[in-house]
Design a protein around this motif. Structure first.
Motif, PDB file in Angstrom:
ATOM      1  N   ALA A  88       0.734   6.104  -5.435  1.00  0.00           N
ATOM      2  CA  ALA A  88       0.920   4.672  -5.147  1.00  0.00           C
ATOM      3  C   ALA A  88       2.405   4.424  -4.851  1.00  0.00           C
ATOM      4  O   ALA A  88       3.242   5.224  -5.251  1.00  0.00           O
ATOM      5  CB  ALA A  88       0.457   3.849  -6.346  1.00  0.00           C
ATOM      6  N   PRO A  89       2.728   3.312  -4.171  1.00  0.00           N
ATOM      7  CA  PRO A  89       1.822   2.312  -3.592  1.00  0.00           C
ATOM      8  C   PRO A  89       1.062   2.795  -2.347  1.00  0.00           C
ATOM      9  O   PRO A  89       0.061   2.210  -1.992  1.00  0.00           O
ATOM     10  CB  PRO A  89       2.745   1.139  -3.262  1.00  0.00           C
ATOM     11  CG  PRO A  89       4.108   1.728  -3.126  1.00  0.00           C
ATOM     12  CD  PRO A  89       4.150   2.906  -4.055  1.00  0.00           C
ATOM     13  N   GLY A  90       1.547   3.859  -1.677  1.00  0.00           N
ATOM     14  CA  GLY A  90       0.775   4.431  -0.582  1.00  0.00           C
ATOM     15  C   GLY A  90       0.382   3.427   0.482  1.00  0.00           C
ATOM     16  O   GLY A  90       1.230   2.700   0.987  1.00  0.00           O
ATOM     17  N   ILE A  91      -0.926   3.375   0.789  1.00  0.00           N
ATOM     18  CA  ILE A  91      -1.391   2.469   1.852  1.00  0.00           C
ATOM     19  C   ILE A  91      -1.199   0.998   1.471  1.00  0.00           C
ATOM     20  O   ILE A  91      -1.290   0.118   2.319  1.00  0.00           O
ATOM     21  CB  ILE A  91      -2.877   2.699   2.247  1.00  0.00           C
ATOM     22  CG1 ILE A  91      -3.800   2.491   1.056  1.00  0.00           C
ATOM     23  CG2 ILE A  91      -3.059   4.077   2.865  1.00  0.00           C
ATOM     24  CD1 ILE A  91      -5.279   2.379   1.449  1.00  0.00           C
ATOM     25  N   TYR A  92      -0.915   0.748   0.176  1.00  0.00           N
ATOM     26  CA  TYR A  92      -0.706  -0.638  -0.268  1.00  0.00           C
ATOM     27  C   TYR A  92       0.770  -1.006  -0.336  1.00  0.00           C
ATOM     28  O   TYR A  92       1.135  -2.009  -0.936  1.00  0.00           O
ATOM     29  CB  TYR A  92      -1.372  -0.854  -1.635  1.00  0.00           C
ATOM     30  CG  TYR A  92      -2.843  -0.519  -1.620  1.00  0.00           C
ATOM     31  CD1 TYR A  92      -3.744  -1.312  -0.905  1.00  0.00           C
ATOM     32  CD2 TYR A  92      -3.329   0.600  -2.285  1.00  0.00           C
ATOM     33  CE1 TYR A  92      -5.097  -0.992  -0.856  1.00  0.00           C
ATOM     34  CE2 TYR A  92      -4.680   0.926  -2.243  1.00  0.00           C
ATOM     35  CZ  TYR A  92      -5.559   0.128  -1.530  1.00  0.00           C
ATOM     36  OH  TYR A  92      -6.895   0.450  -1.475  1.00  0.00           O
ATOM     37  N   SER A  93       1.645  -0.187   0.289  1.00  0.00           N
ATOM     38  CA  SER A  93       3.093  -0.405   0.191  1.00  0.00           C
ATOM     39  C   SER A  93       3.505  -1.826   0.574  1.00  0.00           C
ATOM     40  O   SER A  93       4.264  -2.473  -0.149  1.00  0.00           O
ATOM     41  CB  SER A  93       3.846   0.608   1.055  1.00  0.00           C
ATOM     42  OG  SER A  93       3.714   1.903   0.505  1.00  0.00           O
ATOM     43  N   ALA A  94       3.003  -2.322   1.700  1.00  0.00           N
ATOM     44  CA  ALA A  94       3.365  -3.680   2.126  1.00  0.00           C
ATOM     45  C   ALA A  94       2.745  -4.715   1.186  1.00  0.00           C
ATOM     46  O   ALA A  94       3.379  -5.708   0.837  1.00  0.00           O
ATOM     47  CB  ALA A  94       2.911  -3.931   3.560  1.00  0.00           C
ATOM     48  N   ARG A  95       1.512  -4.444   0.747  1.00  0.00           N
ATOM     49  CA  ARG A  95       0.820  -5.408  -0.112  1.00  0.00           C
ATOM     50  C   ARG A  95       1.494  -5.543  -1.477  1.00  0.00           C
ATOM     51  O   ARG A  95       1.442  -6.604  -2.088  1.00  0.00           O
ATOM     52  CB  ARG A  95      -0.655  -5.030  -0.266  1.00  0.00           C
ATOM     53  CG  ARG A  95      -1.472  -5.491   0.949  1.00  0.00           C
ATOM     54  CD  ARG A  95      -2.885  -4.952   0.942  1.00  0.00           C
ATOM     55  NE  ARG A  95      -3.018  -3.874   1.918  1.00  0.00           N
ATOM     56  CZ  ARG A  95      -4.173  -3.277   2.195  1.00  0.00           C
ATOM     57  NH1 ARG A  95      -5.275  -3.630   1.584  1.00  0.00           N
ATOM     58  NH2 ARG A  95      -4.217  -2.316   3.089  1.00  0.00           N
ATOM     59  N   TRP A  96       2.129  -4.458  -1.956  1.00  0.00           N
ATOM     60  CA  TRP A  96       2.836  -4.545  -3.242  1.00  0.00           C
ATOM     61  C   TRP A  96       3.956  -5.582  -3.177  1.00  0.00           C
ATOM     62  O   TRP A  96       4.333  -6.152  -4.193  1.00  0.00           O
ATOM     63  CB  TRP A  96       3.415  -3.172  -3.618  1.00  0.00           C
ATOM     64  CG  TRP A  96       2.462  -2.330  -4.416  1.00  0.00           C
ATOM     65  CD1 TRP A  96       1.118  -2.236  -4.253  1.00  0.00           C
ATOM     66  CD2 TRP A  96       2.789  -1.448  -5.503  1.00  0.00           C
ATOM     67  NE1 TRP A  96       0.594  -1.341  -5.147  1.00  0.00           N
ATOM     68  CE2 TRP A  96       1.597  -0.837  -5.929  1.00  0.00           C
ATOM     69  CE3 TRP A  96       3.988  -1.090  -6.133  1.00  0.00           C
ATOM     70  CZ2 TRP A  96       1.555   0.078  -6.977  1.00  0.00           C
ATOM     71  CZ3 TRP A  96       3.944  -0.171  -7.166  1.00  0.00           C
ATOM     72  CH2 TRP A  96       2.731   0.402  -7.590  1.00  0.00           C
ATOM     73  N   ALA A  97       4.486  -5.803  -1.990  1.00  0.00           N
ATOM     74  CA  ALA A  97       5.570  -6.775  -1.837  1.00  0.00           C
ATOM     75  C   ALA A  97       5.036  -8.205  -1.727  1.00  0.00           C
ATOM     76  O   ALA A  97       5.800  -9.160  -1.784  1.00  0.00           O
ATOM     77  CB  ALA A  97       6.402  -6.443  -0.604  1.00  0.00           C
ATOM     78  N   GLY A  98       3.715  -8.329  -1.593  1.00  0.00           N
ATOM     79  CA  GLY A  98       3.088  -9.656  -1.576  1.00  0.00           C
ATOM     80  C   GLY A  98       3.293 -10.382  -0.252  1.00  0.00           C
ATOM     81  O   GLY A  98       3.966  -9.889   0.653  1.00  0.00           O
ATOM     82  N   PRO A  99       2.689 -11.574  -0.136  1.00  0.00           N
ATOM     83  CA  PRO A  99       2.747 -12.328   1.122  1.00  0.00           C
ATOM     84  C   PRO A  99       4.172 -12.728   1.508  1.00  0.00           C
ATOM     85  O   PRO A  99       4.475 -12.937   2.674  1.00  0.00           O
ATOM     86  CB  PRO A  99       1.883 -13.561   0.853  1.00  0.00           C
ATOM     87  CG  PRO A  99       1.736 -13.649  -0.628  1.00  0.00           C
ATOM     88  CD  PRO A  99       1.894 -12.263  -1.163  1.00  0.00           C
TER      89      PRO A  99
END
Length: 199
Positions: A88-99
């Motif tokens: 992690a965050p892997g494919i969720y790298s951008a999502r970890w930073a939130g909107p």
């Protein structure tokens, strides 16, 4: 146009709404006589990234743009993977930073999650070239390194201030753009794409 090669004079859609990526790819492709149009300029919707891999998400984005425009499309999916966090965050790298794209908070979350000596990390980039008929080709680039704390450097974007590539004493955010672009995960993926589809 034959499948596999982009000829000089052809048009390519970059399936991204990111102005930085558009500038980077326009520069990289200018030497080959390929005109780059962005998904943002063409008002294409951003598809939901529902795949569980970088390659899957890159293909989703590239195919959506190719089918919507009738032109070949190039998409990339990339992210930071941390060994101590199981990748992690892997494919969720951008999502970890939130909107709100709060990368300082995302970087702090990584540091809190590591809490050990295991600081190995790597950036992955997968480029996918898709044609309107649904044919795709993918190219992966990777750069290994370690997590640095506290963050250092004002350049770059995203997680660059906490990533130090192997063999370097500086983080990506402390390097000049041209230096980083020469060794980055995106550079490795682009080199493979170039050899297969442009040269």
């Amino acid at each position: 146009m034959t499948h596999g090669k982009l000829e000089a004079g052809s048009k390519l859609v970059l399936a991204s709404h990111n102005a930085g990526k558009l500038a980077e790819f326009s520069t990289l492709l200018a030497d080959f006589g390929v005109t780059v149009l962005s998904a943002g300029d063409l008002n294409l919707p951003e598809p939901e990234e529902t795949a569980t891999t970088f390659a899957g998400n890159a293909a989703l984005k590239a195919l959506a743009a190719a089918k919507a425009t009738g032109l070949p499309a190039l998409a990339d999916d990339s992210g930071l993977c941390v060994s101590a966090l199981g990748g992690a965050p892997g494919i969720y790298s951008a999502r970890w930073a939130g909107p709100n794209k709060d990368f300082p908070a995302a970087m702090a979350r990584i540091e809190e999650g590591i809490g050990s000596d295991e600081r190995d990390a790597w950036f992955i980039c997968v480029l996918c070239l898709a044609w309107p008929d649904g044919t795709t080709r993918s190219f992966e680039g990777r750069v290994d390194g370690s997590i640095t704390w506290p963050p250092r450097g004002e350049k770059g974007h995203g997680y660059d201030p906490i990533f130090t590539p192997t063999g370097e004493s500086r983080t990506f955010a402390e390097m000049e753009e041209a230096e980083k672009n020469a060794i980055s995960h995106r550079a490795h993926a682009f080199k493979a794409f170039k050899q297969a589809c442009l040269d």
